[in-house]
Design a protein around this motif. Structure first.
Motif, PDB file in Angstrom:
ATOM      1  N   ALA A 175      15.108 -69.581  37.963  1.00  0.00           N
ATOM      2  CA  ALA A 175      14.362 -68.995  38.867  1.00  0.00           C
ATOM      3  C   ALA A 175      14.354 -70.036  40.298  1.00  0.00           C
ATOM      4  O   ALA A 175      13.387 -70.449  40.936  1.00  0.00           O
ATOM      5  N   PRO A 176      15.457 -69.932  40.849  1.00  0.00           N
ATOM      6  CA  PRO A 176      15.866 -70.837  42.150  1.00  0.00           C
ATOM      7  C   PRO A 176      14.894 -70.101  43.244  1.00  0.00           C
ATOM      8  O   PRO A 176      14.574 -71.152  44.192  1.00  0.00           O
ATOM      9  N   ASP A 177      14.690 -68.965  43.349  1.00  0.00           N
ATOM     10  CA  ASP A 177      13.794 -68.411  44.551  1.00  0.00           C
ATOM     11  C   ASP A 177      12.280 -68.941  44.567  1.00  0.00           C
ATOM     12  O   ASP A 177      11.815 -69.266  45.368  1.00  0.00           O
ATOM     13  N   PHE A 178      11.816 -69.090  43.139  1.00  0.00           N
ATOM     14  CA  PHE A 178      10.531 -69.243  42.927  1.00  0.00           C
ATOM     15  C   PHE A 178      10.309 -70.987  43.124  1.00  0.00           C
ATOM     16  O   PHE A 178       9.405 -71.379  43.884  1.00  0.00           O
ATOM     17  N   ILE A 179      11.540 -71.785  43.006  1.00  0.00           N
ATOM     18  CA  ILE A 179      11.373 -73.041  43.383  1.00  0.00           C
ATOM     19  C   ILE A 179      11.571 -73.414  44.727  1.00  0.00           C
ATOM     20  O   ILE A 179      11.052 -74.308  45.279  1.00  0.00           O
ATOM     21  N   GLN A 180      12.357 -72.538  45.430  1.00  0.00           N
ATOM     22  CA  GLN A 180      12.507 -72.717  46.809  1.00  0.00           C
ATOM     23  C   GLN A 180      11.237 -72.235  47.525  1.00  0.00           C
ATOM     24  O   GLN A 180      11.082 -72.819  48.523  1.00  0.00           O
ATOM     25  N   LYS A 181      10.706 -71.529  46.981  1.00  0.00           N
ATOM     26  CA  LYS A 181       9.361 -70.979  47.570  1.00  0.00           C
ATOM     27  C   LYS A 181       8.149 -72.269  47.672  1.00  0.00           C
ATOM     28  O   LYS A 181       7.586 -72.640  48.476  1.00  0.00           O
ATOM     29  N   ILE A 182       8.205 -73.048  46.436  1.00  0.00           N
ATOM     30  CA  ILE A 182       7.526 -74.317  46.473  1.00  0.00           C
ATOM     31  C   ILE A 182       7.896 -75.301  47.397  1.00  0.00           C
ATOM     32  O   ILE A 182       6.920 -75.967  48.142  1.00  0.00           O
ATOM     33  N   PHE A 183       9.266 -75.445  47.775  1.00  0.00           N
ATOM     34  CA  PHE A 183       9.712 -76.589  48.483  1.00  0.00           C
ATOM     35  C   PHE A 183       9.527 -75.870  50.174  1.00  0.00           C
ATOM     36  O   PHE A 183       9.412 -76.828  50.869  1.00  0.00           O
ATOM     37  N   SER A 184       9.306 -74.688  50.086  1.00  0.00           N
ATOM     38  CA  SER A 184       9.013 -74.063  51.534  1.00  0.00           C
ATOM     39  C   SER A 184       7.430 -73.999  51.834  1.00  0.00           C
ATOM     40  O   SER A 184       7.093 -73.355  52.811  1.00  0.00           O
ATOM     41  N   THR A 185       6.723 -74.429  50.984  1.00  0.00           N
ATOM     42  CA  THR A 185       5.118 -74.359  51.184  1.00  0.00           C
ATOM     43  C   THR A 185       4.897 -75.033  52.474  1.00  0.00           C
ATOM     44  O   THR A 185       5.263 -75.986  52.885  1.00  0.00           O
ATOM     45  N   PRO A 186       3.926 -74.127  53.418  1.00  0.00           N
ATOM     46  CA  PRO A 186       3.769 -74.779  54.706  1.00  0.00           C
ATOM     47  C   PRO A 186       2.754 -75.808  54.498  1.00  0.00           C
ATOM     48  O   PRO A 186       1.994 -75.990  53.707  1.00  0.00           O
ATOM     49  N   SER A 187       3.074 -76.805  55.601  1.00  0.00           N
ATOM     50  CA  SER A 187       2.135 -77.984  55.642  1.00  0.00           C
ATOM     51  C   SER A 187       0.529 -77.745  55.312  1.00  0.00           C
ATOM     52  O   SER A 187      -0.226 -78.511  54.712  1.00  0.00           O
ATOM     53  N   ASP A 188       0.032 -76.612  55.781  1.00  0.00           N
ATOM     54  CA  ASP A 188      -1.341 -76.350  55.827  1.00  0.00           C
ATOM     55  C   ASP A 188      -1.863 -76.186  54.384  1.00  0.00           C
ATOM     56  O   ASP A 188      -2.685 -76.597  54.048  1.00  0.00           O
ATOM     57  N   ALA A 189      -0.735 -75.506  53.709  1.00  0.00           N
ATOM     58  CA  ALA A 189      -1.166 -75.214  52.258  1.00  0.00           C
ATOM     59  C   ALA A 189      -1.034 -76.590  51.381  1.00  0.00           C
ATOM     60  O   ALA A 189      -1.568 -76.705  50.392  1.00  0.00           O
ATOM     61  N   LEU A 190      -0.108 -77.477  51.901  1.00  0.00           N
ATOM     62  CA  LEU A 190      -0.065 -78.575  51.267  1.00  0.00           C
ATOM     63  C   LEU A 190      -1.278 -79.681  51.378  1.00  0.00           C
ATOM     64  O   LEU A 190      -1.490 -80.706  50.714  1.00  0.00           O
ATOM     65  N   SER A 191      -2.050 -79.237  52.368  1.00  0.00           N
ATOM     66  CA  SER A 191      -3.308 -79.995  52.778  1.00  0.00           C
ATOM     67  C   SER A 191      -4.451 -79.804  52.276  1.00  0.00           C
ATOM     68  O   SER A 191      -5.251 -80.678  52.231  1.00  0.00           O
ATOM     69  N   GLN A 192      -4.552 -78.544  51.543  1.00  0.00           N
ATOM     70  CA  GLN A 192      -5.857 -78.256  50.618  1.00  0.00           C
ATOM     71  C   GLN A 192      -5.478 -77.190  49.769  1.00  0.00           C
ATOM     72  O   GLN A 192      -4.806 -76.314  49.787  1.00  0.00           O
ATOM     73  N   ASN A 193      -6.106 -77.316  48.665  1.00  0.00           N
ATOM     74  CA  ASN A 193      -5.753 -76.467  47.380  1.00  0.00           C
ATOM     75  C   ASN A 193      -6.216 -75.131  47.562  1.00  0.00           C
ATOM     76  O   ASN A 193      -5.796 -74.094  47.121  1.00  0.00           O
ATOM     77  N   THR A 194      -7.297 -74.855  48.407  1.00  0.00           N
ATOM     78  CA  THR A 194      -7.650 -73.481  48.518  1.00  0.00           C
ATOM     79  C   THR A 194      -6.455 -72.611  49.306  1.00  0.00           C
ATOM     80  O   THR A 194      -6.598 -71.479  49.151  1.00  0.00           O
ATOM     81  N   GLU A 195      -5.911 -73.448  50.106  1.00  0.00           N
ATOM     82  CA  GLU A 195      -4.793 -72.592  50.732  1.00  0.00           C
ATOM     83  C   GLU A 195      -3.481 -72.526  49.780  1.00  0.00           C
ATOM     84  O   GLU A 195      -2.825 -71.584  49.910  1.00  0.00           O
ATOM     85  N   PHE A 196      -3.350 -73.462  49.155  1.00  0.00           N
ATOM     86  CA  PHE A 196      -2.209 -73.644  48.522  1.00  0.00           C
ATOM     87  C   PHE A 196      -2.070 -72.402  47.219  1.00  0.00           C
ATOM     88  O   PHE A 196      -1.173 -71.765  46.866  1.00  0.00           O
ATOM     89  N   ILE A 197      -3.406 -72.055  46.734  1.00  0.00           N
ATOM     90  CA  ILE A 197      -3.415 -71.235  45.564  1.00  0.00           C
ATOM     91  C   ILE A 197      -3.575 -69.943  46.116  1.00  0.00           C
ATOM     92  O   ILE A 197      -3.287 -68.854  45.400  1.00  0.00           O
ATOM     93  N   GLN A 198      -3.553 -69.650  47.617  1.00  0.00           N
ATOM     94  CA  GLN A 198      -3.311 -68.360  48.180  1.00  0.00           C
ATOM     95  C   GLN A 198      -1.771 -68.274  48.437  1.00  0.00           C
ATOM     96  O   GLN A 198      -1.377 -67.024  48.311  1.00  0.00           O
ATOM     97  N   TYR A 199      -1.157 -69.212  48.530  1.00  0.00           N
ATOM     98  CA  TYR A 199       0.172 -69.170  48.873  1.00  0.00           C
ATOM     99  C   TYR A 199       1.032 -69.109  47.556  1.00  0.00           C
ATOM    100  O   TYR A 199       1.931 -68.158  47.443  1.00  0.00           O
ATOM    101  N   LEU A 200       0.761 -69.738  46.446  1.00  0.00           N
ATOM    102  CA  LEU A 200       1.050 -69.745  45.254  1.00  0.00           C
ATOM    103  C   LEU A 200       0.455 -69.523  44.420  1.00  0.00           C
ATOM    104  O   LEU A 200      -0.507 -70.301  43.984  1.00  0.00           O
TER     105      LEU A 200
END
Length: 445
Positions: free
Chosen positions: A185-210
């Motif tokens: 699943a390289p695309d899924f792993i790359q999606k994690i690496f590409s997480t926007p900084s806003d989504a890495l700053s709070q879980n509520t945004e992260f679980i909407q992204y991933l």
């Protein structure tokens, strides 16, 4: 509480009067009691019941302390499969993967706390990405599902060995499952690496992204094979760990976790019991209630429950005669105790009306030690003590539109089932294991 204690003492006193609960209790001491003050001594009897097993609608499975993963084929109940929907959370906020992150390996780890069925069978687990969100504030039942990718991120076939320790670089760890994702699943792993900084700053945004993962098993392929694994998602061993490097460092890691604030739930599928034993299907699916005289069934995972109906009991005595119920036990015996599919740790008994509304019995408030429901492995049975309930039936004060319902339960989500004797089986080997109500009663003036 005082009333409960007083009534309990009254039951104990009357039970003493009933003596050894035989058909003809001893009459020692009756000669010293004035004839007008004597109570006619207790009589014990076994009441013929009416019972049958039916499919349970579903059970609530969100945010349980334990989850189930796997599939097994019970020769009586057929195939049952369990999958897990779960979010992945940030262990802390503000992480950065740095410049040009490159994956070395990504491993989904699931802590295992035991198993049900044949854990030596080959099990295949598939992992999918969720396409829709799970809400922590929502209620989810065992028949709910969430949209997920049609192609799995990865598949892993293995023999579970749920009680064996795992050694990594000579370090011993508690039993857990390891599923590698980076190669499939390289695309899924790359999606994690590409997480926007806003989504890495709070879980509520992260679980909407991933949005999370759906982890499930392929169906067991033959009777007697397959197993269910008990998964502890809140364990420190459960995580999706990424080992990676970037332009600044060669040895980095980051984990996505599941914790008490992470939304998750179990999905169970019994496939309409299409693979079940014909006698089972005749009773449970085709509503042949007469077969409840021969054999009865219970199953966890939103599976099977049993309806128990008690007659009005007026035929016990002559018209107008009053009695006090001094003891009443509903006894349920395991008719398949030698099976690899172990009986539930405990059962639950409650009253239910025609709309499915549940009413708990007053005896339950006294406590489990009195009320019962715990499996006795030596006698291979359960009992429930319900004298107040039976007294109300005899007195005609109980709502006759309600019935008793038995379900299989355990301290946490588990995969047990129970086969027990019917109310009046023709099979001699089942007769002593029949579902029965034993009561002791005393005549009142």
């Amino acid at each position: 509480m005082k009333q409960i204690i007083q009534k309990t003492c009254w039951f104990v006193f009357l039970a003493f009067l009933a003596g050894s609960c035989t058909k003809e209790p001893d009459q020692i001491g009756t000669s010293i009691i004035p004839p007008t003050d004597k109570l006619q001594y207790g009589i014990d009897t076994t009441i013929l019941l009416d019972a049958y097993s039916i499919v349970e609608d579903s059970v609530r499975t969100d945010e349980t302390s334990q989850n189930i993963l796997g599939s097994y084929w019970d020769p009586i109940f057929g195939i049952s499969t369990a999958g897990i929907y779960t979010q992945l959370s940030l262990p802390f906020v503000g992480h950065s993967f740095g410049n040009n992150p490159i994956i070395d390996s990504a491993i989904l780890k699931l802590a295992i706390k035991g198993a049900y069925g044949d854990s030596t069978s080959l099990l295949t687990v598939n992992v999918y990405e969720l396409l829709d969100t799970i809400s922590y504030n929502s209620i989810y039942y065992s028949n709910n599902s969430i949209e997920h990718s049609t192609v799995p991120l990865t598949s892993k076939s293995f023999i579970a060995r749920p009680y064996d320790s795992v050694y990594i670089d000579s370090v011993k760890y508690a039993p857990h499952l390891r599923i590698r994702l980076d190669q499939s699943a390289p695309d899924f792993i790359q999606k994690i690496f590409s997480t926007p900084s806003d989504a890495l700053s709070q879980n509520t945004e992260f679980i909407q992204y991933l949005k999370g993962l759906y982890i499930t098993a392929e169906d067991a392929t033959m009777p007697g094979k397959g197993s269910l694994l008990y998964v502890n998602l809140e364990s420190a061993l459960t995580e999706l760990i990424l080992y990676y490097k970037n332009d600044e460092s060669d040895s980095l890691s980051f984990s996505l976790v599941v914790n008490s604030a992470t939304a998750r739930f179990n999905h169970f599928d019994h496939y309409g019991y299409a693979h079940a034993d014909p006698l089972f299907k005749q009773q449970v699916l085709y509503n042949d209630k007469t077969l409840g005289k021969e054999i009865l069934y219970l199953q966890t995972m939103g599976g099977i429950k049993t309806v128990v109906k008690i007659p009005d009991l007026k035929g016990l005595v002559a018209d107008g005669q009053k009695i006090a119920i001094t003891e009443a036990k509903l006894i349920i015996s395991n008719a398949d105790a030698n099976s690899i599919y172990s009986a539930p740790d405990n059962l639950v008994l409650f009253e239910e009306d025609t709309t499915g509304q549940v009413y708990f019995l007053s005896e339950q408030s006294i406590g489990t030690e009195y009320f019962g429901g715990i499996y006795n492995s030596n006698q291979q049975n359960y009992y429930f003590r319900i004298p107040r309930y039976i007294q109300d039936i005899f007195d005609g004060t109980r709502d006759s539109t309600r019935h008793l319902t038995l379900i299989a339960s355990s301290p946490s989500v588990r995969g047990n089932r129970l086969v027990f004797g019917g109310t009046n089986p023709t099979n001699p080997s089942l007769y002593e294991k029949r579902l029965r109500l034993q009561i002791v009663y005393t005549f009142l003036p």
